[in-house]
Scaffold this motif. Structure first.
Motif, short mmCIF file in Angstrom:
data_model
loop_
_atom_site.label_atom_id
_atom_site.label_comp_id
_atom_site.label_asym_id
_atom_site.label_seq_id
_atom_site.Cartn_x
_atom_site.Cartn_y
_atom_site.Cartn_z
N LYS A 131 -7.03 -2.05 -0.86
CA LYS A 131 -8.24 -1.67 -0.11
C LYS A 131 -7.90 -0.67 0.99
O LYS A 131 -8.66 0.27 1.24
CB LYS A 131 -8.92 -2.91 0.46
N LYS A 149 -7.53 2.66 -0.71
CA LYS A 149 -8.83 3.24 -1.01
C LYS A 149 -9.43 3.89 0.24
O LYS A 149 -10.01 4.98 0.16
CB LYS A 149 -9.78 2.18 -1.57
N LYS A 203 -7.59 7.09 0.89
CA LYS A 203 -8.03 8.14 -0.03
C LYS A 203 -9.39 8.70 0.39
O LYS A 203 -9.61 9.91 0.33
CB LYS A 203 -8.11 7.62 -1.46
N CYS A 249 -4.05 9.87 -2.67
CA CYS A 249 -3.34 8.59 -2.48
C CYS A 249 -1.86 8.79 -2.14
O CYS A 249 -1.06 7.87 -2.25
CB CYS A 249 -3.44 7.74 -3.75
N ILE A 278 -8.21 4.96 -9.13
CA ILE A 278 -8.41 5.77 -7.91
C ILE A 278 -7.49 7.00 -7.92
O ILE A 278 -7.21 7.59 -6.89
CB ILE A 278 -8.22 4.93 -6.63
#
Length: 127
Positions: free
Chosen positions: A57, A60, A63, A69, A114
């Protein structure tokens, strides 16, 4: 464990545990990614997964803020995240050569979702 199967014709997922199908309806309002579903139904709830989910999390959020990332190993704002990202790459490399690893299919798939970059050696912006 639960094997998650998506019904292509609807927003329905079927979770099979011990041979008993359980229908799980995924509402668009819930905005669940494949990782959120995997976390809910596939991953064992132990302390290792709790930490993994927390870092995921955080990644994320990183990002969303930075557009990628590629967290630096010694990221000042969150050193634990930088170390975790490096560790995920090492564990993935072990997994793909069938060596003992903390990486599994669900985690690798979640990171793929992701656009996690497994190999930064060809990334000129990273060097």
């Amino acid at each position: 464990h639960c094997r998650l199967l998506r019904n292509i014709n609807s927003a329905t997922y079927r979770c099979e545990t011990a041979g008993t199908p359980i229908e799980v309806y995924i509402m668009e309002a819930m905005n669940l990614s494949s990782l959120d579903i995997a976390i809910k139904f596939n991953l064992e709830q132990n302390s290792r997964n709790v930490v993994w989910i927390k870092r995921y999390k955080e990644l994320k959020a990183y990002k969303a803020k930075n557009g990628h990332c590629r967290v630096p190993h010694n990221y000042d704002e969150n050193r634990a995240l930088g170390h975790w990202v490096s560790y995920q790459r090492r564990q993935y490399n072990l997994m793909i050569v069938d060596k003992p690893s903390q990486m599994n299919f669900e985690r690798a798939h979640a990171l793929d979702d992701i656009n996690f970059e497994w190999d930064l050696s060809n990334n000129k912006t990273w060097k």
